[in-house]
Write an enzyme that holds these catalytic residues in place. Structure first.
Site, PDB file in Angstrom:
ATOM      1  N   GLU A   1       0.830  -1.207   0.000  1.00 34.59           N
ATOM      2  CA  GLU A   1       0.000   0.000   0.000  1.00 34.59           C
ATOM      3  C   GLU A   1       0.864   1.256   0.000  1.00 34.59           C
ATOM      4  OE1 GLU A   1      -3.938  -1.850   2.183  1.00 34.59           O
ATOM      5  OE2 GLU A   1      -2.694  -0.455   3.315  1.00 34.59           O
TER       6      GLU A   1
ATOM      7  N   CYS B   1      -1.553  -4.774  -5.738  1.00 35.47           N
ATOM      8  CA  CYS B   1      -2.092  -6.019  -5.199  1.00 35.47           C
ATOM      9  C   CYS B   1      -1.024  -7.114  -5.166  1.00 35.47           C
ATOM     10  CB  CYS B   1      -3.271  -6.480  -6.048  1.00 35.47           C
ATOM     11  SG  CYS B   1      -4.654  -5.322  -6.057  1.00 35.47           S
TER      12      CYS B   1
ATOM     13  N   GLU C   1      -1.138 -10.238  -6.227  1.00 34.66           N
ATOM     14  CA  GLU C   1      -0.947 -11.013  -7.461  1.00 34.66           C
ATOM     15  C   GLU C   1      -0.164 -10.225  -8.494  1.00 34.66           C
ATOM     16  OE1 GLU C   1      -3.628  -9.969  -5.848  1.00 34.66           O
ATOM     17  OE2 GLU C   1      -5.427 -10.369  -6.996  1.00 34.66           O
TER      18      GLU C   1
ATOM     19  N   CYS D   1      -6.782  -6.874 -11.459  1.00 35.17           N
ATOM     20  CA  CYS D   1      -5.879  -8.028 -11.465  1.00 35.17           C
ATOM     21  C   CYS D   1      -6.405  -9.129 -12.385  1.00 35.17           C
ATOM     22  CB  CYS D   1      -5.676  -8.561 -10.054  1.00 35.17           C
ATOM     23  SG  CYS D   1      -4.594  -7.512  -9.075  1.00 35.17           S
TER      24      CYS D   1
HETATM   25 ZN   LIG Z   1      -5.932  -6.527  -7.574  1.00 33.84          ZN
END
Ligand SMILES: [Zn+2]
Length: 126
Positions: A46, A55, A57, A87
């Protein structure tokens, strides 16, 4: 030895502890299996400027790319949470066979990227 989907999800859960999520305190981990057997892990990262966060992934796939992987080289990814819409576009682009994550009932589910994002947008070819 090639990890099973359960083992991949265990690795994702273990790496989630290293997530940098001081704002949401929502720790997410991902582990992506390349066809050559390598596994790349990622976590959500973050930022105080919220939209700049990435994120888990995405960081796992970015790590695989930085180690030479390209679309088609990645077989499966396990994520500790359902992948967000953005994503899902990444998962489509990298042509993974399987996306594994726990659903809202805590059951492990596995989908092809096309099932997660039907009628996916693709850059028109000239
Ligand atoms: Zn994501």
């Amino acid at each position: 030895m090639t990890p099973t989907d359960d083992q991949l999800l265990e690795r994702a859960a273990a790496v989630a502890e290293r997530a940098y999520a001081p704002y949401s305190v929502y720790l997410v981990g991902a582990a992506v299996l390349a066809r050559d057997g390598r596994v790349f892990e990622g976590v959500n990262v973050e930022n105080a400027v919220y939209p700049l966060g990435v994120c888990a992934e995405k960081t796992a796939i970015a790590k695989a790319v930085s180690e030479g992987c390209r679309p088609g080289d990645l077989e499966a990814i396990a994520i500790t949470a359902s992948p967000c819409g953005g994503c899902r576009q990444w998962l489509h682009e990298f042509r993974l066979d399987r996306v594994v994550f726990p659903n809202t009932r805590g059951e492990r589910v596995s989908y092809a990227p096309a099932e997660l994002l039907p009628e996916t947008w693709e850059l028109p070819q000239p």
